[in-house]
Design a protein around this motif. Structure first.
Motif, PDB file in Angstrom:
ATOM      1  N   LEU A  24      -3.009   8.842   3.246  1.00  0.00           N
ATOM      2  CA  LEU A  24      -3.697   7.724   2.383  1.00  0.00           C
ATOM      3  C   LEU A  24      -3.559   6.480   2.956  1.00  0.00           C
ATOM      4  O   LEU A  24      -4.214   5.737   3.127  1.00  0.00           O
ATOM      5  CB  LEU A  24      -3.253   8.149   1.122  1.00  0.00           C
ATOM      6  CG  LEU A  24      -3.787   9.320   0.257  1.00  0.00           C
ATOM      7  CD1 LEU A  24      -2.652   9.406  -0.824  1.00  0.00           C
ATOM      8  CD2 LEU A  24      -5.147   9.661   0.263  1.00  0.00           C
ATOM      9  N   ASP A  44       0.909  -1.208  -0.083  1.00  0.00           N
ATOM     10  CA  ASP A  44       0.029  -0.022   0.060  1.00  0.00           C
ATOM     11  C   ASP A  44       0.849   1.260   0.060  1.00  0.00           C
ATOM     12  O   ASP A  44       0.630   2.321  -0.778  1.00  0.00           O
ATOM     13  CB  ASP A  44      -0.790   0.014   1.209  1.00  0.00           C
ATOM     14  CG  ASP A  44      -2.041   0.844   1.037  1.00  0.00           C
ATOM     15  OD1 ASP A  44      -2.937   0.765   0.129  1.00  0.00           O
ATOM     16  OD2 ASP A  44      -2.161   1.906   1.882  1.00  0.00           O
ATOM     17  N   GLN A  83       2.598   6.828  -6.711  1.00  0.00           N
ATOM     18  CA  GLN A  83       1.686   7.887  -7.316  1.00  0.00           C
ATOM     19  C   GLN A  83       1.912   9.271  -6.965  1.00  0.00           C
ATOM     20  O   GLN A  83       1.614  10.080  -7.881  1.00  0.00           O
ATOM     21  CB  GLN A  83      -0.070   7.587  -6.849  1.00  0.00           C
ATOM     22  CG  GLN A  83      -0.469   6.277  -7.158  1.00  0.00           C
ATOM     23  CD  GLN A  83      -0.551   5.956  -8.989  1.00  0.00           C
ATOM     24  OE1 GLN A  83      -0.038   5.325  -9.314  1.00  0.00           O
ATOM     25  NE2 GLN A  83      -1.609   6.895  -9.371  1.00  0.00           N
ATOM     26  N   ASN A  84       2.439   9.265  -5.830  1.00  0.00           N
ATOM     27  CA  ASN A  84       2.650  10.847  -5.376  1.00  0.00           C
ATOM     28  C   ASN A  84       4.335  11.432  -5.878  1.00  0.00           C
ATOM     29  O   ASN A  84       4.693  12.679  -5.410  1.00  0.00           O
ATOM     30  CB  ASN A  84       2.730  10.988  -3.830  1.00  0.00           C
ATOM     31  CG  ASN A  84       1.039  10.944  -3.637  1.00  0.00           C
ATOM     32  OD1 ASN A  84       0.243  11.766  -4.293  1.00  0.00           O
ATOM     33  ND2 ASN A  84       0.854  10.220  -2.415  1.00  0.00           N
ATOM     34  N   SER A 124       1.916  10.818   1.112  1.00  0.00           N
ATOM     35  CA  SER A 124       1.370   9.434   1.209  1.00  0.00           C
ATOM     36  C   SER A 124       0.823   8.701   2.494  1.00  0.00           C
ATOM     37  O   SER A 124       0.290   8.116   2.285  1.00  0.00           O
ATOM     38  CB  SER A 124       2.433   8.351   0.445  1.00  0.00           C
ATOM     39  OG  SER A 124       2.869   8.666  -0.761  1.00  0.00           O
ATOM     40  N   TYR A 136       2.595   2.057  -3.270  1.00  0.00           N
ATOM     41  CA  TYR A 136       1.554   2.244  -4.180  1.00  0.00           C
ATOM     42  C   TYR A 136       1.423   3.979  -4.399  1.00  0.00           C
ATOM     43  O   TYR A 136       1.583   4.467  -5.195  1.00  0.00           O
ATOM     44  CB  TYR A 136       0.515   1.651  -4.245  1.00  0.00           C
ATOM     45  CG  TYR A 136      -0.737   2.333  -4.988  1.00  0.00           C
ATOM     46  CD1 TYR A 136      -0.788   2.281  -6.482  1.00  0.00           C
ATOM     47  CD2 TYR A 136      -1.729   2.968  -4.322  1.00  0.00           C
ATOM     48  CE1 TYR A 136      -1.929   2.699  -7.242  1.00  0.00           C
ATOM     49  CE2 TYR A 136      -2.696   3.499  -5.046  1.00  0.00           C
ATOM     50  CZ  TYR A 136      -2.883   3.602  -6.425  1.00  0.00           C
ATOM     51  OH  TYR A 136      -3.839   4.079  -7.144  1.00  0.00           O
ATOM     52  N   TYR A 137       1.038   4.486  -3.208  1.00  0.00           N
ATOM     53  CA  TYR A 137       0.833   5.699  -2.878  1.00  0.00           C
ATOM     54  C   TYR A 137       2.234   6.494  -3.099  1.00  0.00           C
ATOM     55  O   TYR A 137       2.179   7.693  -3.796  1.00  0.00           O
ATOM     56  CB  TYR A 137       0.457   5.966  -1.369  1.00  0.00           C
ATOM     57  CG  TYR A 137      -1.114   5.678  -1.222  1.00  0.00           C
ATOM     58  CD1 TYR A 137      -1.767   6.282  -1.961  1.00  0.00           C
ATOM     59  CD2 TYR A 137      -1.508   4.780  -0.477  1.00  0.00           C
ATOM     60  CE1 TYR A 137      -3.217   6.012  -2.090  1.00  0.00           C
ATOM     61  CE2 TYR A 137      -2.828   4.521  -0.212  1.00  0.00           C
ATOM     62  CZ  TYR A 137      -3.669   5.017  -1.098  1.00  0.00           C
ATOM     63  OH  TYR A 137      -5.076   4.695  -0.993  1.00  0.00           O
TER      64      TYR A 137
END
Length: 224
Positions: free
Chosen positions: A129, A105, A112-113, A126, A108-109
């Protein structure tokens, strides 16, 4: 080969295991592999009609190795042409505490960031989230499956000002004997919620579990 995830002592699983035993006795070419949290696996193995499961191989799975997590993060960012310095890499590795879901998890964040470079800002963006996913998707479920005494033990730990908590402190707060406290300490260790942190000491094994418990107590008014 039959594979079952998140196994529990349900009538369907008990029935399947009974049928499996019969098929093994008849020498059918069949194998079964079941995974689940230690408490649920133990309950299934100790079912009165499934004692044969006690003879089956049981492989305890602990936290992921932090060196391996660091290496895999590094390689993933390299493949994605994303630059990351060692300090940032160490930070996100330690934030996972070896928890497999956290490893996936958070990675992933952070991905993405970030653009071409993973920065401190990428990580800070991140974390909220990441925490929300942990609290909603994992910890709420974990807490709901614990007994009231298990939960009381954890809330006492969460309210302690120290991250490493003396068992004597928990015993004093619960006003129970050492043997009584030891039972619940072991139960929570078996459930992989806490870990031994030295003689007579424990700490949370999951990232931000202390934060979750404090927020849960405030939001829902639960402390045991």
């Amino acid at each position: 080969m039959i594979a079952i995830d998140e196994v529990k002592e349900t009538p369907e699983i008990v029935n399947l295991a009974s049928i499996y035993q019969i098929m093994v006795l008849k020498e059918y070419p069949i194998n079964i592999m079941m995974t689940g949290v230690p408490k649920n696996v133990s309950e299934l193995q100790n079912n009165d009609v499934l004692t044969f499961l006690l003879r089956s191989g049981r492989v305890p799975l602990g936290p992921l190795d932090l060196f391996d997590i660091k290496y895999r993060y590094q390689k993933a960012f390299e493949r994605g042409n994303k630059e990351i310095d060692n300090n940032t890499l160490m930070k996100i590795t330690k934030l996972t505490k070896g928890y497999a879901y956290a490893f996936q998890d958070l990675g992933y964040y952070v991905w993405q960031n970030s653009d071409n470079k993973v920065t401190e800002e990428s990580v800070e963006k991140s974390i909220p989230l990441f925490k929300n996913d942990l609290f909603r998707n994992a910890y709420t479920k974990i807490l709901s499956e614990l007994s009231p005494t298990d939960r009381k033990f954890l809330f006492i730990m969460a309210n302690c000002p120290k991250n490493i908590v003396e068992i004597s402190y928990i015993r004093e707060q619960m006003k129970k004997s050492s043997n009584y406290i030891s039972q619940y300490r072991q139960r929570l260790m078996d459930s992989q919620v806490i870990v031994d942190a030295g003689y007579g000491k424990v700490t949370f094994s999951l990232p931000f579990m202390k934060d979750f418990l404090l927020e849960a107590a405030e939001l829902y008014g639960i402390e045991e």
